[in-house]
Design an enzyme around this catalytic site. Structure first.
Site, PDB file in Angstrom:
ATOM      1  N   CYS A 197      43.366  36.685  44.123  1.00 21.05           N
ATOM      2  CA  CYS A 197      43.814  35.363  44.088  1.00 21.05           C
ATOM      3  C   CYS A 197      44.297  35.126  42.848  1.00 21.05           C
ATOM      4  O   CYS A 197      44.385  36.185  41.586  1.00 21.05           O
ATOM      5  CB  CYS A 197      42.342  34.526  43.799  1.00 21.05           C
TER       6      CYS A 197
ATOM      7  N   GLU B  60      44.064  33.435  40.031  1.00 27.73           N
ATOM      8  CA  GLU B  60      42.927  33.198  39.065  1.00 27.73           C
ATOM      9  C   GLU B  60      42.469  34.710  38.824  1.00 27.73           C
ATOM     10  O   GLU B  60      42.844  35.014  37.333  1.00 27.73           O
ATOM     11  CB  GLU B  60      41.703  32.485  39.397  1.00 27.73           C
TER      12      GLU B  60
ATOM     13  N   CYS C  26      38.251  29.726  44.918  1.00 26.41           N
ATOM     14  CA  CYS C  26      37.671  30.141  46.040  1.00 26.41           C
ATOM     15  C   CYS C  26      35.992  30.737  45.759  1.00 26.41           C
ATOM     16  O   CYS C  26      35.742  30.858  44.478  1.00 26.41           O
ATOM     17  CB  CYS C  26      38.116  31.139  46.937  1.00 26.41           C
TER      18      CYS C  26
ATOM     19  N   CYS D 190      36.277  33.864  43.351  1.00 26.45           N
ATOM     20  CA  CYS D 190      36.766  33.444  42.146  1.00 26.45           C
ATOM     21  C   CYS D 190      35.393  32.774  41.427  1.00 26.45           C
ATOM     22  O   CYS D 190      35.281  32.972  40.051  1.00 26.45           O
ATOM     23  CB  CYS D 190      38.082  32.620  42.142  1.00 26.45           C
TER      24      CYS D 190
END
Length: 132
Positions: free
Chosen positions: A56, A58, A91, A94
């Site tokens: 991801c 992040e 998500c 994360c």
């Protein structure tokens, strides 16, 4: 929840710049941009990377910051779309990473009252924690 500051608007703009420069509509490899601000004011960005096991945006931004020696995080945001027009929540994976690495870091989210910030730990109630 906390209101956003001018620094938060700059953080959102950094995430939007990252995805504008890397958006890949053809293969959907890079469709999310993220930016994390450290307590010293430095900002690190990332875009999502898809493969067999994708990462991801992040995670990429946080990994970049950690690689540069950062450990004190203040605020993080992720945006989606060609121009980063949509602020999106992290998500589940994360959320766990945020809880592990930066539970007090504030996450910018879209709410019914507009964009707001909430501590990362509040996004994952009853989180799993590794015993030290």
């Amino acid at each position: 929840m906390h209101m956003l500051t001018d620094l938060d608007a700059e953080l959102i703009a950094a995430a939007q710049d990252a995805i504008r420069a890397n958006y890949d509509a053809l293969h959907c490899n890079h469709t999310v941009g993220a930016a994390v601000r450290c307590k010293n004011g430095r900002v690190y960005v990332g875009v999502n990377v898809y493969s067999i096991h994708g990462a991801c945006a992040e995670q990429i931004a946080i990994g970049t910051a950690i690689t540069q020696g950062e450990r004190d995080f203040e605020t993080i945001v992720a945006v989606r779309g060609k121009d980063g027009e949509e602020v999106i929540p992290p998500c589940g994976n994360c959320r766990q990473m945020l809880c592990d690495y930066m539970p007090a870091c504030e996450v910018i989210l879209a709410t019914d009252q507009g964009l707001r910030k909430i501590p990362a730990a509040d996004l994952l109630p009853f989180a799993y924690h590794v015993e030290e």
